[in-house]
Design a protein around this motif. Structure first.
Motif, PDB file in Angstrom:
ATOM      1  N   PHE A   1       0.807  -1.223   0.000  1.00 41.30           N
ATOM      2  CA  PHE A   1       0.000   0.000   0.000  1.00 41.30           C
ATOM      3  C   PHE A   1       0.839   1.272   0.000  1.00 41.30           C
ATOM      4  N   ASP A   2       2.099   1.168   0.376  1.00 41.97           N
ATOM      5  CA  ASP A   2       2.958   2.350   0.375  1.00 41.97           C
ATOM      6  C   ASP A   2       3.291   2.750  -1.063  1.00 41.97           C
ATOM      7  N   ILE A   3       3.164   4.043  -1.337  1.00 38.15           N
ATOM      8  CA  ILE A   3       3.367   4.553  -2.698  1.00 38.15           C
ATOM      9  C   ILE A   3       4.760   5.158  -2.834  1.00 38.15           C
ATOM     10  N   LYS A   4       5.441   4.772  -3.885  1.00 33.49           N
ATOM     11  CA  LYS A   4       6.709   5.380  -4.263  1.00 33.49           C
ATOM     12  C   LYS A   4       6.643   5.647  -5.758  1.00 33.49           C
ATOM     13  N   LYS A   5       6.242   6.867  -6.119  1.00 30.31           N
ATOM     14  CA  LYS A   5       5.964   7.175  -7.521  1.00 30.31           C
ATOM     15  C   LYS A   5       7.232   7.197  -8.368  1.00 30.31           C
ATOM     16  N   GLN A   6       7.018   6.964  -9.647  1.00 26.62           N
ATOM     17  CA  GLN A   6       8.103   7.060 -10.621  1.00 26.62           C
ATOM     18  C   GLN A   6       8.329   8.530 -10.968  1.00 26.62           C
ATOM     19  N   ASP A   7       9.540   9.011 -10.802  1.00 25.22           N
ATOM     20  CA  ASP A   7       9.807  10.436 -11.000  1.00 25.22           C
ATOM     21  C   ASP A   7       9.807  10.855 -12.464  1.00 25.22           C
ATOM     22  N   LEU A   8      10.153   9.947 -13.367  1.00 24.56           N
ATOM     23  CA  LEU A   8      10.293  10.321 -14.769  1.00 24.56           C
ATOM     24  C   LEU A   8       8.955  10.680 -15.415  1.00 24.56           C
ATOM     25  N   GLU A   9       7.903   9.878 -15.182  1.00 21.83           N
ATOM     26  CA  GLU A   9       6.641  10.060 -15.881  1.00 21.83           C
ATOM     27  C   GLU A   9       5.488  10.517 -14.982  1.00 21.83           C
ATOM     28  N   ILE A  10       5.592  10.273 -13.680  1.00 21.81           N
ATOM     29  CA  ILE A  10       4.461  10.487 -12.780  1.00 21.81           C
ATOM     30  C   ILE A  10       4.665  11.733 -11.922  1.00 21.81           C
ATOM     31  N   GLU A  11       3.693  12.656 -11.984  1.00 16.73           N
ATOM     32  CA  GLU A  11       3.712  13.886 -11.181  1.00 16.73           C
ATOM     33  C   GLU A  11       3.289  13.605  -9.749  1.00 16.73           C
ATOM     34  N   ALA A  12       2.248  12.773  -9.580  1.00 11.60           N
ATOM     35  CA  ALA A  12       1.738  12.461  -8.246  1.00 11.60           C
ATOM     36  C   ALA A  12       0.979  11.146  -8.297  1.00 11.60           C
ATOM     37  N   ALA A  13       0.869  10.484  -7.145  1.00 15.26           N
ATOM     38  CA  ALA A  13       0.112   9.239  -7.032  1.00 15.26           C
ATOM     39  C   ALA A  13      -0.504   9.171  -5.649  1.00 15.26           C
ATOM     40  N   GLN A  14      -1.701   8.579  -5.573  1.00 11.98           N
ATOM     41  CA  GLN A  14      -2.367   8.484  -4.275  1.00 11.98           C
ATOM     42  C   GLN A  14      -3.455   7.420  -4.313  1.00 11.98           C
ATOM     43  N   TRP A  15      -3.900   7.039  -3.091  1.00 15.26           N
ATOM     44  CA  TRP A  15      -5.112   6.246  -2.955  1.00 15.26           C
ATOM     45  C   TRP A  15      -6.264   7.232  -2.800  1.00 15.26           C
ATOM     46  N   MET A  16      -7.250   7.164  -3.693  1.00 15.74           N
ATOM     47  CA  MET A  16      -8.372   8.104  -3.703  1.00 15.74           C
ATOM     48  C   MET A  16      -9.680   7.345  -3.495  1.00 15.74           C
ATOM     49  N   PRO A  17     -10.598   7.849  -2.648  1.00 15.25           N
ATOM     50  CA  PRO A  17     -11.907   7.203  -2.531  1.00 15.25           C
ATOM     51  C   PRO A  17     -12.542   7.034  -3.910  1.00 15.25           C
ATOM     52  N   PHE A  18     -13.070   5.847  -4.169  1.00 13.78           N
ATOM     53  CA  PHE A  18     -13.574   5.563  -5.502  1.00 13.78           C
ATOM     54  C   PHE A  18     -14.653   6.548  -5.925  1.00 13.78           C
ATOM     55  N   GLU A  19     -15.516   6.943  -4.985  1.00 13.48           N
ATOM     56  CA  GLU A  19     -16.578   7.896  -5.325  1.00 13.48           C
ATOM     57  C   GLU A  19     -15.998   9.226  -5.785  1.00 13.48           C
ATOM     58  N   GLU A  20     -14.911   9.653  -5.152  1.00 13.64           N
ATOM     59  CA  GLU A  20     -14.255  10.911  -5.536  1.00 13.64           C
ATOM     60  C   GLU A  20     -13.641  10.802  -6.926  1.00 13.64           C
ATOM     61  N   PHE A  21     -13.046   9.658  -7.208  1.00 14.30           N
ATOM     62  CA  PHE A  21     -12.498   9.421  -8.540  1.00 14.30           C
ATOM     63  C   PHE A  21     -13.606   9.434  -9.590  1.00 14.30           C
ATOM     64  N   ALA A  22     -14.720   8.804  -9.294  1.00 10.30           N
ATOM     65  CA  ALA A  22     -15.803   8.650 -10.268  1.00 10.30           C
ATOM     66  C   ALA A  22     -16.455   9.971 -10.644  1.00 10.30           C
ATOM     67  N   VAL A  23     -16.542  10.921  -9.693  1.00 12.05           N
ATOM     68  CA  VAL A  23     -17.281  12.168  -9.973  1.00 12.05           C
ATOM     69  C   VAL A  23     -16.399  13.246 -10.583  1.00 12.05           C
ATOM     70  N   GLN A  24     -15.178  12.946 -10.906  1.00 11.76           N
ATOM     71  CA  GLN A  24     -14.360  13.945 -11.591  1.00 11.76           C
ATOM     72  C   GLN A  24     -15.058  14.373 -12.885  1.00 11.76           C
ATOM     73  N   PRO A  25     -15.186  15.672 -13.143  1.00  9.51           N
ATOM     74  CA  PRO A  25     -15.894  16.136 -14.350  1.00  9.51           C
ATOM     75  C   PRO A  25     -15.387  15.479 -15.628  1.00  9.51           C
ATOM     76  N   PHE A  26     -14.086  15.252 -15.722  1.00 13.84           N
ATOM     77  CA  PHE A  26     -13.536  14.628 -16.929  1.00 13.84           C
ATOM     78  C   PHE A  26     -14.137  13.245 -17.137  1.00 13.84           C
ATOM     79  N   ASN A  27     -14.227  12.463 -16.079  1.00 12.95           N
ATOM     80  CA  ASN A  27     -14.765  11.112 -16.196  1.00 12.95           C
ATOM     81  C   ASN A  27     -16.232  11.122 -16.590  1.00 12.95           C
ATOM     82  N   GLN A  28     -16.960  12.138 -16.185  1.00 12.55           N
ATOM     83  CA  GLN A  28     -18.382  12.217 -16.512  1.00 12.55           C
ATOM     84  C   GLN A  28     -18.618  12.663 -17.952  1.00 12.55           C
TER      85      GLN A  28
END
Length: 314
Positions: free
Chosen positions: A237-264
């Motif tokens: 579960f511990d995140i260690k993002k790739q610096d070359l391609e990834i700006e940020a990474a996280q565990w996000m509540p699925f409902e929060e991910f789903a309601v992103q305007p882009f996804n809708q």
């Protein structure tokens, strides 16, 4: 349960543009066998010639494959190529494949002047082809599709593993997206999914299923895409993002991910959310890899199927 690892060497996508290898949906099988030895042959006028020809092996489709490795003068190559084409024509051969390593790029022009054309190229070589008969060529085209994976990783808190990218179409628009990537040559889909998640986020996962796949055309230099949506179970579960391609990474509540305007706004992403919810509610079964043997290859390959329903019926 952990999947068996393939014995062989082990991003178009459903979200994000990446560069990668192509694969042909219908690859041509080749079973090399020695072509007739170098030596004498009849010229078109019926007299015997004593010109050597290029070393070649027969393929499984009535053609020959020439794989040059040693340095050769262009004029010598031109002479050998002319005599080789004549002999292969007399033998009733169809397609001629010439694989030239990058060190022999000086021979490309000579081959093109004899009627050869580009088929494909890799970092270390170019493949040229020629069709001898007067009929239409049946040489298969270069790889038509790029294969990619998109990974849904859900933990027991119903949080989904998401990233923001440093480059590509998703860079700078504030969208949290699923990890994605291109399948490497010789790599299985389930291996690619777990690898991409590990590379981008540092999280270890176990492959569960392919939930769906999407085909899209004219995605990358005129090529098509096959993108596989994969469900994975987290093993860390511990995140260690790739610096070359990834700006940020996280565990996000699925409902929060789903309601992103882009996804809708974008239908493919709406289906991803629906499929994920259906899987969580146990009303949807995807496709899991089952190792199978083949008459044509010693290595195991994988058939993706609905094993739950298949096992019930047997």
């Amino acid at each position: 349960m952990p999947l068996p690892k393939p014995s062989g060497p082990t991003k178009s996508i459903l979200g994000g543009a990446t560069l990668g290898r192509f694969v042909n949906v219908q690859p041509m099988s080749v079973s090399p066998s020695p072509a007739p030895p170098l030596g004498d042959h009849l010229c078109e006028n019926g007299f015997e010639c004593v010109n050597k020809i290029l070393p070649a092996t027969n393929d499984a489709h009535g053609g020959v494959i020439v794989e040059l490795k040693e340095a050769m003068d262009a004029e010598v190559f031109a002479t050998l190529l002319k005599s080789s084409l004549l002999q292969w024509k007399q033998q009733g051969k169809d397609g001629v494949w010439i694989k030239l390593p990058i060190e022999l790029v000086n021979l490309v022009e000579t081959a093109v002047k004899e009627g050869f054309w580009y088929h494909h190229a890799e970092p270390s070589y170019v493949m040229l082809v020629f069709w001898i008969p007067k009929t239409g060529s049946t040489i298969p085209p270069n790889a038509s599709h790029r294969v990619a994976v998109t990974a849904i990783v859900l933990n027991d808190k119903k949080e989904v593993l998401v990233v923001q990218e440093k480059r590509g179409r998703f860079h700078g628009i504030g969208v949290w997206k699923l990890p994605t990537g291109v399948v490497d040559a010789g790599e299985d889909i389930f291996t690619a999914a777990t690898r991409e998640v590990k590379e981008e986020t540092g999280v270890d996962t176990e492959f569960v299923e392919v939930l769906a796949f999407r085909q899209a055309h004219n995605s990358f230099f005129g090529k098509s895409d096959l993108s596989f949506l994969c469900m994975l179970h987290p093993l860390s579960f511990d995140i260690k993002k790739q610096d070359l391609e990834i700006e940020a990474a996280q565990w996000m509540p699925f409902e929060e991910f789903a309601v992103q305007p882009f996804n809708q706004k974008h239908e493919p992403f709406k289906y991803i959310i629906e499929l994920c919810m259906a899987k969580v509610e146990r009303v949807y079964t995807g496709f899991s890899p089952r190792p199978v043997s083949s008459y044509f290859a010693e290595e195991l390959n994988y058939l993706y199927l609905n094993s739950q329903d298949l096992d019930k019926s047997s």
